[in-house]
Every structure is written in C-alpha cells, then in structure tokens.
Design an enzyme around this catalytic site. Structure first.
Site, mmCIF file in Angstrom:
data_model
loop_
_atom_site.group_PDB
_atom_site.id
_atom_site.type_symbol
_atom_site.label_atom_id
_atom_site.label_comp_id
_atom_site.label_asym_id
_atom_site.label_seq_id
_atom_site.Cartn_x
_atom_site.Cartn_y
_atom_site.Cartn_z
ATOM 1 N N HIS A 156 -1.833 3.160 4.737
ATOM 2 C CA HIS A 156 -2.888 3.842 3.969
ATOM 3 C C HIS A 156 -3.058 5.263 4.483
ATOM 4 C CE1 HIS A 156 -6.880 4.789 2.377
ATOM 5 N NE2 HIS A 156 -6.627 3.869 1.466
ATOM 6 N N THR A 162 -6.339 1.399 -5.412
ATOM 7 C CA THR A 162 -5.728 0.099 -5.125
ATOM 8 C C THR A 162 -6.341 -1.003 -5.987
ATOM 9 O OG1 THR A 162 -5.240 0.729 -2.858
ATOM 10 C CG2 THR A 162 -5.352 -1.615 -3.298
ATOM 11 N N GLU A 203 0.816 -1.215 0.000
ATOM 12 C CA GLU A 203 0.000 0.000 0.000
ATOM 13 C C GLU A 203 0.857 1.276 0.000
ATOM 14 O OE1 GLU A 203 -3.387 0.485 -0.224
ATOM 15 O OE2 GLU A 203 -3.073 2.641 0.011
ATOM 16 N N HIS A 209 0.353 2.524 -5.646
ATOM 17 C CA HIS A 209 0.218 3.917 -6.114
ATOM 18 C C HIS A 209 0.925 4.822 -5.117
ATOM 19 C CE1 HIS A 209 -2.716 4.240 -2.929
ATOM 20 N NE2 HIS A 209 -3.429 3.251 -3.461
HETATM 21 C C1 GP9 Z 1 -8.769 -0.936 0.764
HETATM 22 C C2 GP9 Z 1 -7.354 -0.807 0.360
HETATM 23 C C3 GP9 Z 1 -6.952 0.618 0.090
HETATM 24 O O1 GP9 Z 1 -9.230 -2.225 0.859
HETATM 25 O O2 GP9 Z 1 -7.109 -1.640 -0.718
HETATM 26 O O3 GP9 Z 1 -7.587 1.146 -0.974
HETATM 27 P P1 GP9 Z 1 -7.297 2.602 -1.601
HETATM 28 O O4 GP9 Z 1 -8.072 3.593 -0.784
HETATM 29 O O5 GP9 Z 1 -5.810 2.856 -1.517
HETATM 30 O O6 GP9 Z 1 -7.770 2.493 -2.990
#
Ligand code: GP9
Length: 422
Positions: free
Chosen positions: A197, A81, A38, A258
C-alpha cells in the site's frame, strides 16, 4: 415515468446468456479463491529489474494451468480498494464522487456472493485491517459475505507484525490458509492483501530487491520492493494451500485492485516513462493483471481481450457453471465475448474508454473535440471521431449505473424481469 421505462428494459449483456460457452463450469463445485492484490499493476508481470524478476511467484503462476488477461483495467472511484470489491461483487460501476461502501450501504444488491450461496457455497473475506475500514463490517453482510476475518481475528504482535495499514502479507496469507482449511466447502473467498500500500515503506530486513542508485528514496523504488515482498508472501500462500490439500480443489483468481503509481505525482510519471521507454498514460497505469489459475487443467493461455473489474462477476459465474442472469450487470463474461470495452472514470474524465483497438481520453473541459485518442497497440494518434460511439456508450452506461445506485433499483429490475418471464 422515464425511470420506470428504463427499469423495465434493463437486462444483462447478451454475451452472458449464450449457450455452449467456453470454459462453462470448468470450476464447478470447486472452492473459489479471489486474491485482490493491493496496488498491483500489469507492467510488473514477467519484468526484470536489476537482473531479478520483480514478481517471480506471479510469473510462475501464469506459466502453468493459467489464463492470463494482460489487457485488464481498474474501474475504481474514490472508494479505491473497496470500490474494486464492490465492482467485482456486483458488476455495477462505482461513483465518481462518493465511496459506495459508505454511501450506498443500504441498497439491495444481487451480488456474486448471494448467487454462489444459493448454489451451496459458503462466503468469506480476509483482510488485515480493522473491520471498520472502508465500512466493510457494514457493507459485507449486505453483499452476502457471511464470514469476515479482519485484523482483530489474526494473531500478531502490535510492535512487530504490522506494516503500513495492517498485518504484513506474509502472516496474513499464512493464517488465511488455516481459516480456509476449516471453512465449509465449497467456499468463495476474497483474500485482500495490504502490505504493498502507498507509500510502500518496508522494514529494511524484509527488502530483497536491491535498487539502482537513481531509484533510491523514490516512490517507484519503494513500490517495486514492496510488490516483490508481497509476491513472495503470495508464493508462500500457494505453497501452503498445496501442503494443506486445498489447492487442487480450488481455483485461484488474482487481480490488482488499482494502480500503485499515479502520474499525478510528477516523479512517478517521469520514472515510469523512462523505465518503460514510452509515455506513461492512463491505459498503462490503469492496466492491472487478471490471472485465472485452474489447478490440474493443463490450460496455458494469454487472453488479450480488453476487460475491466466489472467483468469479473459474469466471468466467475461462467467458470462456476452457474446460469443466473437476473438483475443488471454491466460486465461481460470475458471468455465468451468477442469484443472488449472498458469505461474509465474518476482518474480520467468520464467518457474516456479503452477498447480492443483504441484508447480515448476525454478532455477535462468536457468538450469532445478537445479530447485525445490513440491506437491501443501502436500508441499512434487516431482521429477522435472514431471514438464517438464508444464515448457515448461510456457516458450512458455510467449514467445508467448511477441511476441504479441513487434509486436503489436492483430489486425493481428483478421484479420486472420476473413479470416478463411469467
Ligand atoms: C485498506 C486497504 C487499502 O483496508 O484495503 O485501501 P486503499 O487505501 O487502497 O483504498
């Protein structure tokens, strides 16, 4: 008629069809573990902060038995994501106005997972969020992912073990290995981390990277601290894979999904430009690392080719030694391509691109002449006319991919290819 013509002529990049390919089949029959990390950006790799490495475990990973791609870029749209997962699994582009996992969940896809299944792989995805998030529970079966282990399946304490959107990475990686131990071999599994995140808030007791005064209470400060934690969790994952005897029979592919620090937030742009010592532009914030770890191979390389998430599927198929060029892939096998090219969209206007030499940022007003271009390495401005061909290629590839999504064309393309072959 136009659409029909287009479908009849769609085929894969010639690079994917060559023979005697580099590293072809080097991972044949091995488990493939794809870690989608992430918000991991490339500037963090081998980077010290306050006298400490931010990502010691990732740095260790690239120091042995690994190929590190340092010019690899995100290609996600509004599905973030989940778009990274989509692009990796299909080698198609996402859209710039909708999430593919929500809006094109009924389409037929000839995905990486479906091809691997034909070769005897079992397919998994692990993620510590609710299974409905990004509509994964509906989209995964359609992509050929048979086993989805989501938050509901992990053991955790509601009050203690959740950070940000889901299960903390330490427990997540740890329990993932327990599942993988039981998985039918060989397996292909995506392992999607979550703790790092946005907005990167972490429980005080888990923070190990001390911030300089000027970075306290900034998104940048939170970001490097949460990445440092996620890196530690990843390090434990590798150790546990080794302990359980899974590591030697697997290859690990790791990439950032990303950016974590977009300069749309002025503070990020300012701090990052100061931190790096040059202007923080899109070729920097979209730059994510890609690592291919081949245990026991004695290979240690840095591969400088420009690539993007769309290139993962053909690259992985080559490593697995699988010849299957059906359908349409926009990506290239990065081990067997001489030239790299990445089209960027959503966070920058469509038409923008990066290749091995240059970076082109299309103007917001849609007028080519108002755009900006610079040398990718020296960062010095270049004549935008040098970019016209790349700009046209970016627009036409993206449109072609949209046409496929909007008209659900993959099975038509395969049918046409089969007619030609017979
Ligand atoms: C949520 C995680 C993050 O399940 O995959 O998602 P994002 O907000 O980065 O798209």
């Amino acid at each position: 008629e136009d659409l029909k013509n287009k479908v009849e002529n769609m085929s894969n990049d010639e690079n994917n069809k060559k023979t005697n390919k580099k590293y072809h089949g080097i991972a044949k029959g091995k488990n493939i573990i794809l870690v989608q990390f992430e918000s991991l950006q490339n500037f963090l790799m081998n980077r010290e902060y306050n006298g400490k490495e931010i990502t010691p475990n990732l740095n260790k990973l690239i120091s042995k038995d690994s190929i590190y791609f340092n010019n690899f870029y995100q290609q996600v749209g509004p599905g973030n994501t989940s778009d990274a997962e989509f692009v990796m699994s299909t080698s198609l582009y996402p859209t710039n106005d909708l999430s593919v996992f929500n809006h094109y969940k009924e389409n037929y896809y000839y995905s990486l997972q479906k091809i691997l299944k034909k070769e005897g792989y079992s397919t998994y995805s692990f993620h510590g969020n609710d299974k409905e998030f990004w509509n994964r529970n509906e989209m995964y079966p359609n992509l050929g992912i048979d086993n989805f282990i989501s938050l509901e399946d992990f053991e955790y304490d509601e009050k203690e073990d959740l950070i940000n959107l889901g299960l903390n990475d330490m427990d997540f990686f740890d329990q993932t290995v327990d599942y993988l131990k039981e998985a039918k071999k060989p397996f292909y599994s995506t392992v999607i981390s979550i703790t790092s995140h946005h907005p990167y808030d972490m429980p005080e007791e888990l923070i190990e990277l001390e911030l300089k005064k000027e970075h306290e209470n900034t998104i940048f400060g939170n970001y490097i601290q949460s990445i440092n934690y996620a890196d530690k969790a990843f390090g434990n994952f590798i150790e546990k894979l080794k302990k359980e005897g899974l590591y030697e029979d697997s290859i690990i592919i790791l990439y950032g999904d990303h950016a974590g620090l977009y300069p749309t937030r002025a503070e990020n742009g300012k701090i990052m430009s100061e931190f790096l010592g040059y202007e923080y532009r899109f070729d920097e914030y979209m730059n994510i690392p890609l690592i291919v770890n081949l245990p026991g191979s004695d290979i240690k390389e840095t591969n400088e080719i420009v690539g993007g998430e769309v290139d993962l599927m053909p690259t992985i198929l080559n490593l697995a030694g699988i010849e299957d060029n059906k359908g349409k892939r926009f990506g290239r096998d990065l081990f067997n391509s001489k030239k790299g090219f990445v089209l960027n969209q959503y966070y920058v206007p469509l038409g923008s691109f990066i290749d091995d030499d240059k970076v082109f940022k299309m103007s917001k007003d849609g007028i080519f002449e108002n755009s900006m271009a610079w040398d990718r390495k020296t960062k010095e401005p270049i004549d935008i006319e040098e970019c016209r061909e790349g700009y046209e290629k970016a627009i036409s590839e993206f449109k072609e991919s949209q046409l496929i999504l909007e008209n659900d064309l993959i099975d038509n393309i395969i049918e046409e290819q089969e007619k030609k072959d017979n």
